[in-house]
Structures are given as C-alpha cells and as structure tokens.
Design an enzyme around this catalytic site. Structure first.
Site, PDB file in Angstrom:
ATOM      1  N   ALA A 197       0.727   3.887   0.159  1.00 56.28           N
ATOM      2  CA  ALA A 197       2.033   3.388  -0.251  1.00 56.28           C
ATOM      3  C   ALA A 197       2.916   3.369   0.993  1.00 56.28           C
ATOM      4  CB  ALA A 197       2.623   4.303  -1.315  1.00 56.28           C
TER       5      ALA A 197
ATOM      6  N   GLY B  35      -2.328   5.386  -1.523  1.00 53.12           N
ATOM      7  CA  GLY B  35      -2.308   4.256  -2.462  1.00 53.12           C
ATOM      8  C   GLY B  35      -3.405   3.240  -2.177  1.00 53.12           C
TER       9      GLY B  35
ATOM     10  N   GLU C 192      -6.346   4.650  -3.880  1.00 50.78           N
ATOM     11  CA  GLU C 192      -6.091   4.509  -5.324  1.00 50.78           C
ATOM     12  C   GLU C 192      -6.336   3.064  -5.771  1.00 50.78           C
ATOM     13  OE1 GLU C 192      -2.209   6.481  -4.804  1.00 50.78           O
ATOM     14  OE2 GLU C 192      -2.796   7.764  -6.483  1.00 50.78           O
TER      15      GLU C 192
ATOM     16  N   GLU D   7      -1.694  12.438   0.798  1.00 52.47           N
ATOM     17  CA  GLU D   7      -0.297  12.609   0.380  1.00 52.47           C
ATOM     18  C   GLU D   7       0.227  14.015   0.638  1.00 52.47           C
ATOM     19  OE1 GLU D   7      -2.619  11.003  -1.343  1.00 52.47           O
ATOM     20  OE2 GLU D   7      -1.780   9.182  -2.217  1.00 52.47           O
TER      21      GLU D   7
HETATM   22  N1  COA Z   1       3.517   3.309   5.234  1.00 49.82           N
HETATM   23  C1  COA Z   1       4.328   2.705   6.109  1.00 49.82           C
HETATM   24  N2  COA Z   1       3.951   2.375   7.347  1.00 49.82           N
HETATM   25  C2  COA Z   1       2.688   2.673   7.719  1.00 49.82           C
HETATM   26  C3  COA Z   1       1.794   3.300   6.862  1.00 49.82           C
HETATM   27  C4  COA Z   1       2.243   3.622   5.551  1.00 49.82           C
HETATM   28  N3  COA Z   1       1.452   4.196   4.645  1.00 49.82           N
HETATM   29  N4  COA Z   1       0.620   3.468   7.520  1.00 49.82           N
HETATM   30  C5  COA Z   1       0.791   2.956   8.745  1.00 49.82           C
HETATM   31  N5  COA Z   1       2.048   2.468   8.876  1.00 49.82           N
HETATM   32  C6  COA Z   1       2.648   1.834  10.045  1.00 49.82           C
HETATM   33  C7  COA Z   1       2.912   2.847  11.155  1.00 49.82           C
HETATM   34  O1  COA Z   1       4.135   3.528  10.929  1.00 49.82           O
HETATM   35  C8  COA Z   1       2.928   1.958  12.366  1.00 49.82           C
HETATM   36  O2  COA Z   1       4.186   1.310  12.414  1.00 49.82           O
HETATM   37  P1  COA Z   1       4.932   1.127  13.867  1.00 49.82           P
HETATM   38  O3  COA Z   1       4.031   0.192  14.615  1.00 49.82           O
HETATM   39  O4  COA Z   1       6.240   0.519  13.475  1.00 49.82           O
HETATM   40  O5  COA Z   1       5.027   2.485  14.463  1.00 49.82           O
HETATM   41  C9  COA Z   1       1.910   0.882  12.034  1.00 49.82           C
HETATM   42  O6  COA Z   1       1.716   0.932  10.613  1.00 49.82           O
HETATM   43  C10 COA Z   1       0.550   1.140  12.669  1.00 49.82           C
HETATM   44  O7  COA Z   1       0.143   2.455  12.336  1.00 49.82           O
HETATM   45  P2  COA Z   1      -0.197   3.587  13.412  1.00 49.82           P
HETATM   46  O8  COA Z   1       0.065   4.927  12.776  1.00 49.82           O
HETATM   47  O9  COA Z   1       0.486   3.323  14.698  1.00 49.82           O
HETATM   48  O10 COA Z   1      -1.750   3.354  13.594  1.00 49.82           O
HETATM   49  P3  COA Z   1      -2.851   4.443  14.054  1.00 49.82           P
HETATM   50  O11 COA Z   1      -4.077   3.665  14.337  1.00 49.82           O
HETATM   51  O12 COA Z   1      -2.314   5.333  15.121  1.00 49.82           O
HETATM   52  O13 COA Z   1      -3.081   5.349  12.757  1.00 49.82           O
HETATM   53  C11 COA Z   1      -3.408   5.763  10.403  1.00 49.82           C
HETATM   54  C12 COA Z   1      -3.618   4.789  11.574  1.00 49.82           C
HETATM   55  C13 COA Z   1      -3.845   5.047   9.125  1.00 49.82           C
HETATM   56  C14 COA Z   1      -4.253   7.026  10.614  1.00 49.82           C
HETATM   57  C15 COA Z   1      -1.906   6.150  10.312  1.00 49.82           C
HETATM   58  O14 COA Z   1      -1.139   4.961  10.324  1.00 49.82           O
HETATM   59  C16 COA Z   1      -1.535   6.935   9.072  1.00 49.82           C
HETATM   60  O15 COA Z   1      -1.815   8.110   8.982  1.00 49.82           O
HETATM   61  N6  COA Z   1      -0.856   6.250   8.113  1.00 49.82           N
HETATM   62  C17 COA Z   1      -0.337   6.912   6.923  1.00 49.82           C
HETATM   63  C18 COA Z   1      -1.447   7.219   5.942  1.00 49.82           C
HETATM   64  C19 COA Z   1      -0.886   7.931   4.745  1.00 49.82           C
HETATM   65  O16 COA Z   1      -0.357   9.025   4.804  1.00 49.82           O
HETATM   66  N7  COA Z   1      -0.978   7.261   3.585  1.00 49.82           N
HETATM   67  C20 COA Z   1      -0.537   7.793   2.334  1.00 49.82           C
HETATM   68  C21 COA Z   1       0.843   7.344   2.059  1.00 49.82           C
HETATM   69  S1  COA Z   1       1.393   7.925   0.453  1.00 49.82           S
END
Ligand code: COA
Length: 260
Positions: free
Chosen positions: A66, A111, A114, A134
């Site tokens: 999400a 999400g 999910e 989460e």
């Molecule tokens: N919501 C909003 N933005 C998100 C996102 C999410 N769930 N997941 C990634 N993004 C955004 C990042 O903030 C980043 O934005 P920016 O370029 O403006 O900084 C962009 O997507 C790229 O992600 P980034 O984190 O730089 O890539 P990465 O390769 O270093 O890491 C992940 C990839 C998936 C490991 C990491 O993005 C992450 O942990 N995301 C969240 C996962 C999460 O907690 N999901 C559950 C949400 S309820």
C-alpha cells in the site's frame, strides 16, 4: 478502459491488467485501488474475457505495498475506509468467476502480496521477494493478508512472516506454497501466457464451478462444500460443453468448448 494508474488490455480472451506506478514501485494508493476495482468489475461483465493476468509495470516490482505516504497521513476513520476498500477489491478478485493469475515480477510486499494472494494462481520470477513487512511500519496487514496467508500456509508460517516482517525469496515462497511456480525473470511472461492460454480454452462453467467450490467450500464445513460441489457438478453436466468434452474424448480428438 482509461486509467491513470493501470493499463488494461481486454482485446482478447486473456485480459492483461498492469499496475503502472513504477516511480512508487507500483504501490497501491486510493486511486489505484479504485481503478483496480473498476477494471475487475468491467472484466467480470465482459463475456469475451476468459482469464485475467495481473502484473506490475517494469521489472523490479509486482506491487511494493500500500502507498506508505497515504497511510502516514490518514485518520483512524480514513484508515478503516482504506482497509475496507482494499479488502473489497481483494474479495472481488478472490470471488472472480474467471481465473486470475498473478505474474509476480519482483517485490510483492504488504498490499502487493495481499493482492497476489487474492489471485487464484501465482507464478513468480526467480528474483521476486514476497512478504508482509507492515509490522516494521508499526502496523499490520489490512487488505486480507492476515487471513489469506494463514489459510494458505497455516498459522505458524503466516505468523512468522507477519511478526518478523522479513520477506522470503521466490524459492522459499515456492516451498511454503505461496506461489505455484518460480521461473526465470525473462521467461515469466511466456510461462504465464502458456498457462493463461490453456485456461482460456477450458469450459467456462467447469472453471466457474471449480473456482467457487474451492473458494467458498474451504470457508465452511466439509458437508457444505460437498453439497456445493454436487450442485456445480450437476450444472456442468447440463452444458453443451460437457457433451463436447466427453464426446471429444471418446472420438479421440481435442475438444472445442463454446461456453454454452
Ligand atoms: N509506498 C510508497 N512509496 C513506495 C513504496 C510504498 N509501499 N515502496 C517503494 N516506494 C517508493 C520509495 O519511497 C522510492 O521513492 P523515491 O524514489 O521518491 O525515494 C521509490 O518507490 C523506489 O523505492 P526504493 O525504496 O528507493 O527502492 P529500493 O530498491 O531501495 O527498495 C523496497 C525496494 C521494495 C525494498 C523498498 O522500496 C521498500 O521496502 N518498500 C516498502 C515496502 C513495504 O513496507 N510495503 C508495505 C507497505 S504497507
């Protein structure tokens, strides 16, 4: 169909839905959830569509969760609405009367997992990472993950994934039964198309019966599931497709199902 956060191609029997917010790793904001709900409603109503394939844009993520920026800013009442909207979408997909295949092409987190869990079949690329992280944000799954993951892999494994928040790689997801198959990233689309192509040719009433019997049957007692199975089996036996399928077998030829 026109969307800001999705592309939907429903020109043939295999409809393709792509979550298209690559700058946010395809994270599900309110607007994307609404659009997915609209897209699936339209695909349900289109008799020419026989299978739906769902994937994320780009080669890095299926859906990375999400949208955390929206979660951070919402009030508790808004959070309840967000959870309900996400759950309603996932239930629409889980209850869909045509097979929905998730092509898990990279991260499927929160999400995103999910969403994949609501689909009927999941094929993952070998670089996929799947999890419910989460808890690391101080929250818990809100789009059905606590229920669907526990039903799929059992409470002990689901609790470990949710309480640690640590994602698993594709090979581990396969061992746990979270995904049906793992293939190399460059073969994922071909393998999904192969699977979807076969399902698109299957007798639709039989497909609907199988999906409903498994989906609803597992939520109730065995006797109720068996009664549902009998009812759906009888409906299948009333179709022209049953005559075609059994006739083709006896005549040693491939069946051609028409959906009648
Ligand atoms: N919501 C909003 N933005 C998100 C996102 C999410 N769930 N997941 C990634 N993004 C955004 C990042 O903030 C980043 O934005 P920016 O370029 O403006 O900084 C962009 O997507 C790229 O992600 P980034 O984190 O730089 O890539 P990465 O390769 O270093 O890491 C992940 C990839 C998936 C490991 C990491 O993005 C992450 O942990 N995301 C969240 C996962 C999460 O907690 N999901 C559950 C949400 S309820």
């Amino acid at each position: 169909m026109d969307f800001d956060n999705l592309t939907v191609d429903a020109t043939g029997p295999i409809a393709r839905v792509v979550v298209d917010r690559p700058q946010r790793l395809n994270a599900l904001n309110h607007a994307t959830i609404d659009e997915l709900d609209r897209a699936f409603r339209a695909l349900a109503a289109d008799p020419a569509v026989r299978v739906v394939v769902l994937r994320g844009a780009g080669d890095k993520a299926f859906v990375a969760g999400a949208d955390i920026t929206e979660i951070r800013d919402q009030s508790p009442v808004e959070a309840r609405g967000f959870s309900r909207a996400g759950q309603a979408l996932m239930s629409r997909i889980a209850d869909f009367e045509k097979p929905v295949i998730a092509a898990v092409n990279g991260y499927a987190l929160g999400g995103g997992l999910e969403l994949a869990l609501a689909c009927h079949l999941r094929l993952a690329s070998d670089n996929a990472k799947l999890g419910l992280p989460e808890i690391k944000l101080g929250i818990m799954p809100g789009f059905g993950g606590s229920q669907r993951l526990a039903r799929l892999v059992g409470p002990a494994r689901a609790l470990e994934l949710m309480l640690t928040g640590e994602p698993v790689d594709a090979a581990t997801a396969l061992t746990l039964g979270i995904v049906n198959h793992v293939v190399s990233a460059d073969q994922l689309d071909d393998r999904v198309d192969e699977l979807a192509g076969g399902l698109a040719k299957a007798a639709p009433e039989a497909v609907r019966g199988i999906l409903q019997a498994v989906r609803q049957g597992l939520d109730g007692p065995l006797e109720a599931g068996l009664a549902l199975e009998t009812a759906r089996f009888a409906v299948c036996c009333s179709t022209d497709d049953m005559k075609e399928g059994t006739g083709a077998f006896l005549e040693k030829r491939a069946p051609e199902f028409t959906g009648r």
